[in-house]
Design a protein around this motif. Structure first.
Motif, PDB file in Angstrom:
ATOM      1  N   GLY A 240      49.655  33.680 107.796  1.00 16.90           N
ATOM      2  CA  GLY A 240      48.490  33.618 106.902  1.00 16.90           C
ATOM      3  C   GLY A 240      48.800  32.729 105.709  1.00 16.90           C
ATOM      4  O   GLY A 240      49.674  31.850 105.787  1.00 16.90           O
ATOM      5  N   CYS A 241      48.108  32.964 104.606  1.00 17.53           N
ATOM      6  CA  CYS A 241      48.339  32.145 103.412  1.00 17.53           C
ATOM      7  C   CYS A 241      49.725  32.455 102.850  1.00 17.53           C
ATOM      8  O   CYS A 241      50.113  33.609 102.732  1.00 17.53           O
ATOM      9  CB  CYS A 241      47.291  32.445 102.338  1.00 17.53           C
ATOM     10  SG  CYS A 241      45.700  31.733 102.742  1.00 17.53           S
ATOM     11  N   ILE A 242      50.441  31.388 102.496  1.00 16.14           N
ATOM     12  CA  ILE A 242      51.788  31.561 101.948  1.00 16.14           C
ATOM     13  C   ILE A 242      51.726  31.919 100.468  1.00 16.14           C
ATOM     14  O   ILE A 242      52.483  32.771  99.995  1.00 16.14           O
ATOM     15  CB  ILE A 242      52.599  30.247 102.134  1.00 16.14           C
ATOM     16  CG1 ILE A 242      52.831  29.978 103.621  1.00 16.14           C
ATOM     17  CG2 ILE A 242      53.908  30.278 101.365  1.00 16.14           C
ATOM     18  CD1 ILE A 242      53.792  30.935 104.293  1.00 16.14           C
ATOM     19  N   PHE A 243      50.799  31.256  99.744  1.00 12.76           N
ATOM     20  CA  PHE A 243      50.720  31.460  98.295  1.00 12.76           C
ATOM     21  C   PHE A 243      49.419  32.146  97.909  1.00 12.76           C
ATOM     22  O   PHE A 243      48.401  32.019  98.592  1.00 12.76           O
ATOM     23  CB  PHE A 243      50.759  30.102  97.566  1.00 12.76           C
ATOM     24  CG  PHE A 243      52.045  29.359  97.762  1.00 12.76           C
ATOM     25  CD1 PHE A 243      53.187  29.719  97.055  1.00 12.76           C
ATOM     26  CD2 PHE A 243      52.128  28.302  98.648  1.00 12.76           C
ATOM     27  CE1 PHE A 243      54.375  29.026  97.227  1.00 12.76           C
ATOM     28  CE2 PHE A 243      53.306  27.608  98.832  1.00 12.76           C
ATOM     29  CZ  PHE A 243      54.441  27.973  98.123  1.00 12.76           C
ATOM     30  N   GLN A 244      49.463  32.829  96.787  1.00 10.82           N
ATOM     31  CA  GLN A 244      48.234  33.345  96.194  1.00 10.82           C
ATOM     32  C   GLN A 244      47.412  32.160  95.688  1.00 10.82           C
ATOM     33  O   GLN A 244      47.972  31.103  95.373  1.00 10.82           O
ATOM     34  CB  GLN A 244      48.559  34.249  94.997  1.00 10.82           C
ATOM     35  CG  GLN A 244      49.346  35.474  95.389  1.00 10.82           C
ATOM     36  CD  GLN A 244      49.664  36.372  94.202  1.00 10.82           C
ATOM     37  OE1 GLN A 244      49.244  36.117  93.077  1.00 10.82           O
ATOM     38  NE2 GLN A 244      50.402  37.428  94.465  1.00 10.82           N
ATOM     39  N   ASN A 245      46.107  32.355  95.583  1.00  8.93           N
ATOM     40  CA  ASN A 245      45.289  31.305  94.990  1.00  8.93           C
ATOM     41  C   ASN A 245      45.572  31.201  93.493  1.00  8.93           C
ATOM     42  O   ASN A 245      46.129  32.132  92.895  1.00  8.93           O
ATOM     43  CB  ASN A 245      43.805  31.574  95.248  1.00  8.93           C
ATOM     44  CG  ASN A 245      43.413  31.095  96.642  1.00  8.93           C
ATOM     45  OD1 ASN A 245      44.021  30.165  97.190  1.00  8.93           O
ATOM     46  ND2 ASN A 245      42.425  31.732  97.229  1.00  8.93           N
ATOM     47  N   ILE A 246      45.192  30.073  92.911  1.00  7.21           N
ATOM     48  CA  ILE A 246      45.386  29.916  91.468  1.00  7.21           C
ATOM     49  C   ILE A 246      44.295  30.707  90.737  1.00  7.21           C
ATOM     50  O   ILE A 246      43.333  31.163  91.365  1.00  7.21           O
ATOM     51  CB  ILE A 246      45.369  28.415  91.054  1.00  7.21           C
ATOM     52  CG1 ILE A 246      44.010  27.770  91.385  1.00  7.21           C
ATOM     53  CG2 ILE A 246      46.508  27.669  91.747  1.00  7.21           C
ATOM     54  CD1 ILE A 246      43.859  26.357  90.826  1.00  7.21           C
ATOM     55  N   THR A 247      44.437  30.869  89.447  1.00  7.30           N
ATOM     56  CA  THR A 247      43.447  31.668  88.700  1.00  7.30           C
ATOM     57  C   THR A 247      42.243  30.783  88.340  1.00  7.30           C
ATOM     58  O   THR A 247      42.373  29.545  88.282  1.00  7.30           O
ATOM     59  CB  THR A 247      44.057  32.209  87.395  1.00  7.30           C
ATOM     60  OG1 THR A 247      44.379  31.077  86.561  1.00  7.30           O
ATOM     61  CG2 THR A 247      45.307  33.030  87.644  1.00  7.30           C
ATOM     62  N   PRO A 248      41.098  31.406  88.039  1.00 11.32           N
ATOM     63  CA  PRO A 248      39.933  30.622  87.606  1.00 11.32           C
ATOM     64  C   PRO A 248      40.257  29.801  86.341  1.00 11.32           C
ATOM     65  O   PRO A 248      39.786  28.672  86.194  1.00 11.32           O
ATOM     66  CB  PRO A 248      38.879  31.692  87.307  1.00 11.32           C
ATOM     67  CG  PRO A 248      39.268  32.859  88.163  1.00 11.32           C
ATOM     68  CD  PRO A 248      40.760  32.829  88.228  1.00 11.32           C
ATOM     69  N   GLN A 249      41.093  30.327  85.453  1.00  9.72           N
ATOM     70  CA  GLN A 249      41.460  29.594  84.229  1.00  9.72           C
ATOM     71  C   GLN A 249      42.236  28.318  84.592  1.00  9.72           C
ATOM     72  O   GLN A 249      42.027  27.256  84.011  1.00  9.72           O
ATOM     73  CB  GLN A 249      42.337  30.460  83.305  1.00  9.72           C
ATOM     74  CG  GLN A 249      41.647  31.654  82.681  1.00  9.72           C
ATOM     75  CD  GLN A 249      41.398  32.790  83.683  1.00  9.72           C
ATOM     76  OE1 GLN A 249      42.077  32.899  84.700  1.00  9.72           O
ATOM     77  NE2 GLN A 249      40.394  33.606  83.409  1.00  9.72           N
TER      78      GLN A 249
END
Ligand SMILES: Cc1cc2nc3c(=O)[nH]c(=O)nc-3n(C[C@H](O)[C@H](O)[C@H](O)COP(=O)(O)OP(=O)(O)OC[C@H]3O[C@@H](n4cnc5c(N)ncnc54)[C@H](O)[C@@H]3O)c2cc1C
Length: 330
Positions: A240-249
């Motif tokens: 699956g995805c390796i990294f978390q998504n970045i934040t909206p900020q």
């Protein structure tokens, strides 16, 4: 007697395997051997194995479907307890029942932690209950899902934790079993408190609303599956995805297109799609996936992870955070 031998003898020598390759038990198809490996098929088995390993002071790790882990090439020098305790049932309904039998408002569903999230989704849709249909075709078990707060469309607030009513956990520190309400778990994006406490989920209940139209639920779930199949690589070993998504900020700071928080976009924009190390490749289809295309090792995958993180820091001043969990010595 050696404590590993004692674990084996107590559980049953023929039920505990030595040097089981963990590559057989992970979606990545990567991972060296577990010193001992036990598949728990009933809740009694599961509780017994957890208590015994804790009492004997043997390091252990619980594996669900292995859909969100990278296991070291050296394997795990302890006991891997694979959770196959798979049961789901309706345990309660709330609201008033009209003559037409249609005015029930919500219901409670119980699932053991080794239940596949896919099975939980099917069960709830079949029962005409809404709120977990987004889990259809998300790989993994309820226990693994609670630990990471499994999700689909984050903007729509589709998180497993949102529907959790209670979960019963085993605490390795006190060896006690306790049932907690949802707020105990401090759910947020890719996070539950279990990541700190290391408690093990035994089972869980979910409160779900009665849907007005069961067919519409199936339609929504199937549309999600189609979207997933369009957007994600299919048929190649990966986690699956390796990294978390970045934040909206961070998305605002970087002025990403449509302010997307997709880490796949970030990796693609650094020109890393298709980059290979050994048998591992950054997916040309979705850059947040690393694929095991040709007998990749955990070291190959880690090397790609390192390259992505370094580049993201250098180019965007981003500290990307892994979504996957590492097992064993690296
Ligand atoms: C192709 C693909 C697509 C995916 N798509 C999504 C997606 O859309 N959304 C999403 O959220 N995730 C997605 N994932 C990731 C994965 O589905 C989830 O992270 C899932 O929750 C993993 O569950 P598991 O049982 O396989 O956990 P495992 O990988 O077995 O374990 C993960 C971690 O949880 C721990 N753990 C396992 N069981 C328990 C338990 N009972 N109690 C406490 N800790 C436990 C393990 O020790 C480990 O630390 C995807 C993965 C793949 C391979």
């Amino acid at each position: 007697m050696d404590k590993f031998q004692e674990f084996k003898n107590t559980i049953g020598p023929l039920r505990v395997f030595e040097n089981e390759p963990l590559s057989r038990h992970t979606y990545f198809k990567i991972g060296g051997p577990a010193r001992l490996f036990f598949e728990a098929k009933t809740s009694e088995d599961f509780r017994h194995a957890l208590t015994l390993a804790t009492k004997l002071g043997i390091p252990y790790v619980v594996l669900g479907m292995g859909a969100n882990v990278l296991v070291s090439d050296n394997g795990f020098d302890g006991i891997v307890i694979k959770n196959k305790v798979d049961e789901v049932k309706l345990v309660g309904i709330k609201g008033t029942l009209g003559k037409d039998g249609k005015s029930i408002k919500s219901a409670v569903v119980w699932a053991s932690s080794g239940t596949l999230m896919n099975r939980l989704a099917r069960f709830t849709i079949d029962e005409g209950l809404e709120g977990l249909e987004f889990l259809l075709s998300v790989p993994g078990t309820v226990g693994g899902g609670i630990k990471i707060n499994a999700h689909f469309e984050v903007e729509k607030d589709e998180f497993i934790g949102n529907k959790l009513l209670t979960a019963t956990v085993f605490d390795p520190k006190t060896q006690q079993i306790k049932t907690y309400k949802q707020d105990y778990f401090e759910f947020s994006y890719d996070y539950s408190k279990l990541q700190q406490t290391r408690e093990i989920v035994l089972d869980a209940t979910f409160r779900l609303d009665v849907a007005s139209n069961k067919e519409a639920l199936w339609q929504v779930a199937m549309n999600n599956v189609k979207r997933r199949n369009d957007e994600q690589p299919i048929g190649v070993a990966c986690s699956g995805c390796i990294f978390q998504n970045i934040t909206p900020q961070e998305a605002i700071r970087l002025q990403t297109p449509h302010l997307t928080t997709s880490t796949g976009y970030i990796i693609e924009s650094m020109g890393l799609k298709g980059k290979r190390i050994g048998g591992a490749e950054i997916s040309p289809h979705h850059a947040n996936f690393i694929l095991n295309t040709e007998n990749a090792t955990a070291s190959d995958v880690l090397e790609l992870i390192k390259i992505i993180k370094e580049k993201a820091k250098e180019k965007y001043d981003l500290n990307l955070k892994e979504e996957i969990f590492l097992i064993g010595n690296f």
